[in-house]
Design a protein around this motif. Structure first.
Motif, PDB file in Angstrom:
ATOM      1  N   ARG A  46       0.838  -1.211   0.000  1.00 61.49           N
ATOM      2  CA  ARG A  46       0.000   0.000   0.000  1.00 61.49           C
ATOM      3  C   ARG A  46       0.871   1.259   0.000  1.00 61.49           C
ATOM      4  N   LYS A  47       1.978   1.216   0.748  1.00 65.08           N
ATOM      5  CA  LYS A  47       2.877   2.382   0.790  1.00 65.08           C
ATOM      6  C   LYS A  47       3.535   2.599  -0.579  1.00 65.08           C
ATOM      7  N   ILE A  48       3.910   1.517  -1.243  1.00 67.58           N
ATOM      8  CA  ILE A  48       4.493   1.633  -2.587  1.00 67.58           C
ATOM      9  C   ILE A  48       3.500   2.314  -3.529  1.00 67.58           C
ATOM     10  N   ALA A  49       2.229   1.914  -3.427  1.00 62.18           N
ATOM     11  CA  ALA A  49       1.194   2.526  -4.268  1.00 62.18           C
ATOM     12  C   ALA A  49       0.974   3.989  -3.892  1.00 62.18           C
ATOM     13  N   GLU A  50       0.951   4.250  -2.596  1.00 66.45           N
ATOM     14  CA  GLU A  50       0.716   5.615  -2.115  1.00 66.45           C
ATOM     15  C   GLU A  50       1.814   6.572  -2.579  1.00 66.45           C
ATOM     16  N   LEU A  51       3.042   6.082  -2.637  1.00 65.97           N
ATOM     17  CA  LEU A  51       4.174   6.921  -3.050  1.00 65.97           C
ATOM     18  C   LEU A  51       4.237   7.123  -4.562  1.00 65.97           C
ATOM     19  N   LYS A  52       3.387   6.372  -5.296  1.00 66.35           N
ATOM     20  CA  LYS A  52       3.357   6.477  -6.759  1.00 66.35           C
ATOM     21  C   LYS A  52       4.761   6.275  -7.359  1.00 66.35           C
ATOM     22  N   LEU A  53       5.378   5.176  -6.963  1.00 65.24           N
ATOM     23  CA  LEU A  53       6.736   4.885  -7.411  1.00 65.24           C
ATOM     24  C   LEU A  53       6.736   4.424  -8.867  1.00 65.24           C
ATOM     25  N   PHE A  76      -0.017  -5.466  -5.933  1.00 66.69           N
ATOM     26  CA  PHE A  76       1.117  -4.600  -6.272  1.00 66.69           C
ATOM     27  C   PHE A  76       0.695  -3.652  -7.397  1.00 66.69           C
ATOM     28  N   PRO A  77       0.997  -2.355  -7.274  1.00 65.29           N
ATOM     29  CA  PRO A  77       0.508  -1.381  -8.267  1.00 65.29           C
ATOM     30  C   PRO A  77       1.009  -1.680  -9.681  1.00 65.29           C
ATOM     31  N   LYS A  78       0.096  -1.739 -10.630  1.00 65.20           N
ATOM     32  CA  LYS A  78       0.431  -2.116 -11.998  1.00 65.20           C
ATOM     33  C   LYS A  78       1.309  -1.081 -12.691  1.00 65.20           C
ATOM     34  N   GLU A  79       1.201   0.173 -12.278  1.00 66.84           N
ATOM     35  CA  GLU A  79       1.972   1.228 -12.940  1.00 66.84           C
ATOM     36  C   GLU A  79       3.423   1.293 -12.450  1.00 66.84           C
ATOM     37  N   THR A  80       3.770   0.521 -11.434  1.00 60.25           N
ATOM     38  CA  THR A  80       5.135   0.518 -10.901  1.00 60.25           C
ATOM     39  C   THR A  80       5.938  -0.613 -11.537  1.00 60.25           C
ATOM     40  N   ARG A  81       7.057  -0.258 -12.147  1.00 62.68           N
ATOM     41  CA  ARG A  81       7.918  -1.273 -12.753  1.00 62.68           C
ATOM     42  C   ARG A  81       8.529  -2.149 -11.665  1.00 62.68           C
ATOM     43  N   LYS A  82       8.613  -3.456 -11.925  1.00 69.35           N
ATOM     44  CA  LYS A  82       9.086  -4.408 -10.924  1.00 69.35           C
ATOM     45  C   LYS A  82      10.484  -4.906 -11.283  1.00 69.35           C
ATOM     46  N   VAL A  83      11.393  -4.822 -10.319  1.00 68.71           N
ATOM     47  CA  VAL A  83      12.747  -5.341 -10.510  1.00 68.71           C
ATOM     48  C   VAL A  83      13.052  -6.318  -9.380  1.00 68.71           C
ATOM     49  N   LEU A  84      13.336  -7.559  -9.744  1.00 67.99           N
ATOM     50  CA  LEU A  84      13.735  -8.572  -8.767  1.00 67.99           C
ATOM     51  C   LEU A  84      15.251  -8.543  -8.650  1.00 67.99           C
ATOM     52  N   PHE A  85      15.734  -8.260  -7.445  1.00 62.88           N
ATOM     53  CA  PHE A  85      17.170  -8.114  -7.221  1.00 62.88           C
ATOM     54  C   PHE A  85      17.753  -9.399  -6.646  1.00 62.88           C
ATOM     55  N   GLY A  86      18.898  -9.808  -7.171  1.00 62.53           N
ATOM     56  CA  GLY A  86      19.589 -10.959  -6.598  1.00 62.53           C
ATOM     57  C   GLY A  86      19.857 -12.037  -7.617  1.00 62.53           C
ATOM     58  N   SER A  87      20.061 -13.247  -7.119  1.00 63.84           N
ATOM     59  CA  SER A  87      20.484 -14.351  -7.986  1.00 63.84           C
ATOM     60  C   SER A  87      19.326 -15.166  -8.528  1.00 63.84           C
ATOM     61  N   GLY A  88      18.103 -14.821  -8.153  1.00 62.85           N
ATOM     62  CA  GLY A  88      16.958 -15.611  -8.589  1.00 62.85           C
ATOM     63  C   GLY A  88      16.577 -15.348 -10.034  1.00 62.85           C
ATOM     64  N   ILE A 123       8.355  -8.718 -14.771  1.00 63.01           N
ATOM     65  CA  ILE A 123       9.391  -8.491 -13.759  1.00 63.01           C
ATOM     66  C   ILE A 123      10.765  -8.606 -14.405  1.00 63.01           C
ATOM     67  N   SER A 124      11.587  -7.590 -14.201  1.00 66.39           N
ATOM     68  CA  SER A 124      12.974  -7.630 -14.670  1.00 66.39           C
ATOM     69  C   SER A 124      13.844  -8.220 -13.562  1.00 66.39           C
ATOM     70  N   THR A 125      14.683  -9.177 -13.910  1.00 65.93           N
ATOM     71  CA  THR A 125      15.604  -9.768 -12.937  1.00 65.93           C
ATOM     72  C   THR A 125      16.991  -9.188 -13.153  1.00 65.93           C
ATOM     73  N   MET A 126      17.568  -8.638 -12.105  1.00 67.13           N
ATOM     74  CA  MET A 126      18.905  -8.048 -12.200  1.00 67.13           C
ATOM     75  C   MET A 126      19.736  -8.509 -11.016  1.00 67.13           C
ATOM     76  N   HIS A 127      21.012  -8.747 -11.285  1.00 68.34           N
ATOM     77  CA  HIS A 127      21.854  -9.428 -10.309  1.00 68.34           C
ATOM     78  C   HIS A 127      22.810  -8.509  -9.563  1.00 68.34           C
ATOM     79  N   SER A 128      22.885  -7.263  -9.956  1.00 66.99           N
ATOM     80  CA  SER A 128      23.785  -6.346  -9.255  1.00 66.99           C
ATOM     81  C   SER A 128      23.231  -4.933  -9.344  1.00 66.99           C
ATOM     82  N   TRP A 129      23.689  -4.088  -8.429  1.00 68.97           N
ATOM     83  CA  TRP A 129      23.217  -2.709  -8.414  1.00 68.97           C
ATOM     84  C   TRP A 129      23.730  -1.921  -9.612  1.00 68.97           C
ATOM     85  N   ARG A 130      24.917  -2.254 -10.096  1.00 71.41           N
ATOM     86  CA  ARG A 130      25.377  -1.548 -11.296  1.00 71.41           C
ATOM     87  C   ARG A 130      24.505  -1.921 -12.490  1.00 71.41           C
TER      88      ARG A 130
END
Length: 533
Positions: free
Chosen positions: A142-149, A165-177, A184-191
């Motif tokens: 709810r907070k993610i939606a409220e912040l309009k991220l 989960f708000p549909k207008e917010t892009r989803k990024v899964l962080f880590g090795s999964g 959902i975009s999967t990314m393995h590092s912050w860079r």
């Protein structure tokens, strides 16, 4: 862009903290990370309670044992040096399970963020008012939606796939999964996340970073310098002249501590009055360094005076090595080879990394040329060295080595004096490897006469090592094979990222670069049949 970040296991890395806290609590475990510890504890009597006890203390009383994930500080810098806002939204209860100290988890997390200098009052800090905690997952969403991220980055798939989960917010899964959900975009590092959201690191980021690393600098402009290796180099103009800013490879992709090694080496070499750039300032969280900028022309391997200066540099370095009373000041050089089995292992590891590459030309070269040469060379090397093949070289014969030394990493001043640079792999090694690498390094391109002069100088320098010549003869062919495989790094997905990081022009023709390197590897392999002494 409004960017949201999860906290636990996204910003804060607890891999080392969990086993340490388990040991503090008296649990017997040999595990080295959070995942393995959880499996270990859950297999013990009353394991679920034990796991919850560890969790409660890690997230509270012992949160200082956590570390920032590599690259998160750089990511925040990149975000906030542009037109972006960054928020933290964390699912975190008030108190931890079974925590007798009753440490407030949210306050502990906030204090940790402030101590890590990620949250604060500067323009490059996440603002305290942008840090939010939620009692439940539903409240977090709810907070993610409220912040309009615009985007939210989390390590938990179940958060991103929650139906609310708000549909207008892009989803990024962080880590090795990995995940099959195309939303959902999967990314393995912050860079990697930063490159995806912001593009390549640009001048505004570099200017902001340089000011952060060295607040007294009055920076006026930045120019990207196309590199040969794996680090990004920028020339930063200041009111006091030029300095080099070095952005080292992503630690999440390549965990070698290049910045640490180079910074330690530059300080040591400066103290010993050797001709290297002066270290200006470094930053462990950004994994960046500021180093003196050296103007001049590339050194010339055909210039005997330049070769003489290179030999003199190694002589002075070896003398400085001998003056060190404890070898603990430096670690081993990257890919140090203190006995032939080290070289064999490196060769086999590099071959294994190429096994999955589907390329007919590459496979033909490895199967028909390199592998048979390797078998023949190992047999010959073992025969030459007999009982010394499996013995670790006595420490008294070790020398400090740049491990990537040569005129390709030197600049000639207008007066003809060379300044040597690039010490990311610095440490202790066998001088035979140093000698062979100078002869074989593709950046040197020494002709046979120059190689023989170099070897002659090395024999004199390391004359106290009675087996130096024997090892050089026996191992030179193995080093040639190793170099042939290094030249094939462009075929490896784990290595090409670093190459592209340093050499942006390679993006347009990776295949061309691969074929060019394959031809170089074929030429290099011919050195495996040479006798050098």
């Amino acid at each position: 862009m409004r960017i949201g970040l999860d906290f636990d296991n996204t910003i804060a890395n607890y891999d080392q903290a969990f086993p340490e806290v388990a040991r503090i609590l008296g649990y017997e475990t040999k595990t080295l990370n959070k995942r393995d510890l959880k499996l270990d504890l859950l297999n013990q009597p009353d394991g679920d309670t034990a796991w919850q006890k560890v969790q409660g203390l890690v997230y509270g009383k012992y949160i200082d044992l956590a570390s920032l994930y590599p690259g998160v500080f750089e990511f925040v810098l990149r975000a906030l040096s542009g037109d972006n806002q960054v928020f933290i939204v964390s699912h975190k209860t008030q108190l931890g399970h079974f925590d007798e100290s009753r440490t407030p988890l949210r306050q502990a997390a906030t204090n940790w963020l402030i101590n890590q200098k990620l949250v604060g009052d500067s323009d490059l800090n996440i603002k305290l008012q942008n840090v939010f905690y939620a009692e439940t997952r539903d409240e977090k969403i709810r907070k993610i939606a409220e912040l309009k991220l615009d985007v939210f980055i989390d390590d938990l798939e179940e958060v991103l796939t929650d139906k609310s989960f708000p549909k207008e917010t892009r989803k990024v899964l962080f880590g090795s999964g990995t995940i099959t959900d195309t939303e959902i975009s999967t990314m393995h590092s912050w860079r990697e996340v930063g490159d995806e959201l912001f593009g390549e690191i640009d001048s505004s980021v570099i200017l902001a970073g340089a000011k952060h690393v060295c607040p007294d600098l009055n920076c006026t402009s930045v120019q990207r310098v196309e590199g040969r290796g794996n680090s990004k180099i920028f020339r930063v103009e200041t009111s006091d002249g030029s300095i080099a800013l070095k952005v080292y490879p992503d630690l999440a992709v390549d965990n070698r501590l290049r910045r640490n090694a180079e910074w330690q080496a530059l300080n040591f070499l400066q103290q010993n009055k050797m001709r290297v750039p002066k270290p200006v300032q470094t930053d462990s969280e950004l994994n960046w360094s500021l180093i003196e900028w050296i103007d001049g022309a590339p050194a010339d391997p055909r210039n005997q005076a330049h070769l003489d200066q290179a030999a003199s540099f190694i002589k002075n370095l070896h003398q400085a090595s001998r003056a060190i009373t404890s070898g603990n000041e430096f670690g081993l050089a990257t890919e140090a080879c203190l006995n032939p089995s080290f070289i064999e292992n490196q060769i086999n590891n590099r071959l294994a990394a190429l096994e999955s590459v589907e390329d007919s030309a590459l496979r033909e070269f490895i199967d028909n040329d390199l592998s048979p040469t390797l078998l023949r060379t190992i047999e010959s090397s073992r025969r030459l060295m007999v009982d010394n093949y499996d013995a670790i070289l006595d420490k008294k014969y070790w020398t400090l080595s740049p491990s990537d030394f040569g005129l390709h990493n030197a600049i000639a001043s207008p007066q003809g004096d060379l300044v040597f640079f690039d010490f990311e792999y610095f440490g202790w090694d066998d001088p035979v490897k140093l000698t062979a690498d100078v002869c074989l390094h593709p950046g040197m391109s020494l002709d046979e006469n120059a190689q023989q002069r170099w070897i002659s100088e090395a024999k004199k320098l390391f004359a106290d090592d009675s087996n130096f010549g024997l090892r050089l003869n026996a191992l030179y062919p193995l080093y040639a094979i190793r170099w042939a495989l290094i030249m094939l790094n462009e075929y490896r997905s784990d290595k090409i990222k670093n190459r592209l990081n340093a050499q942006s022009r390679m993006q347009s023709d990776i295949r061309g670069a691969q074929l060019k390197q394959l031809e170089k590897a074929k030429s290099m392999l011919k050195n495996a049949d040479r006798t050098v002494l």
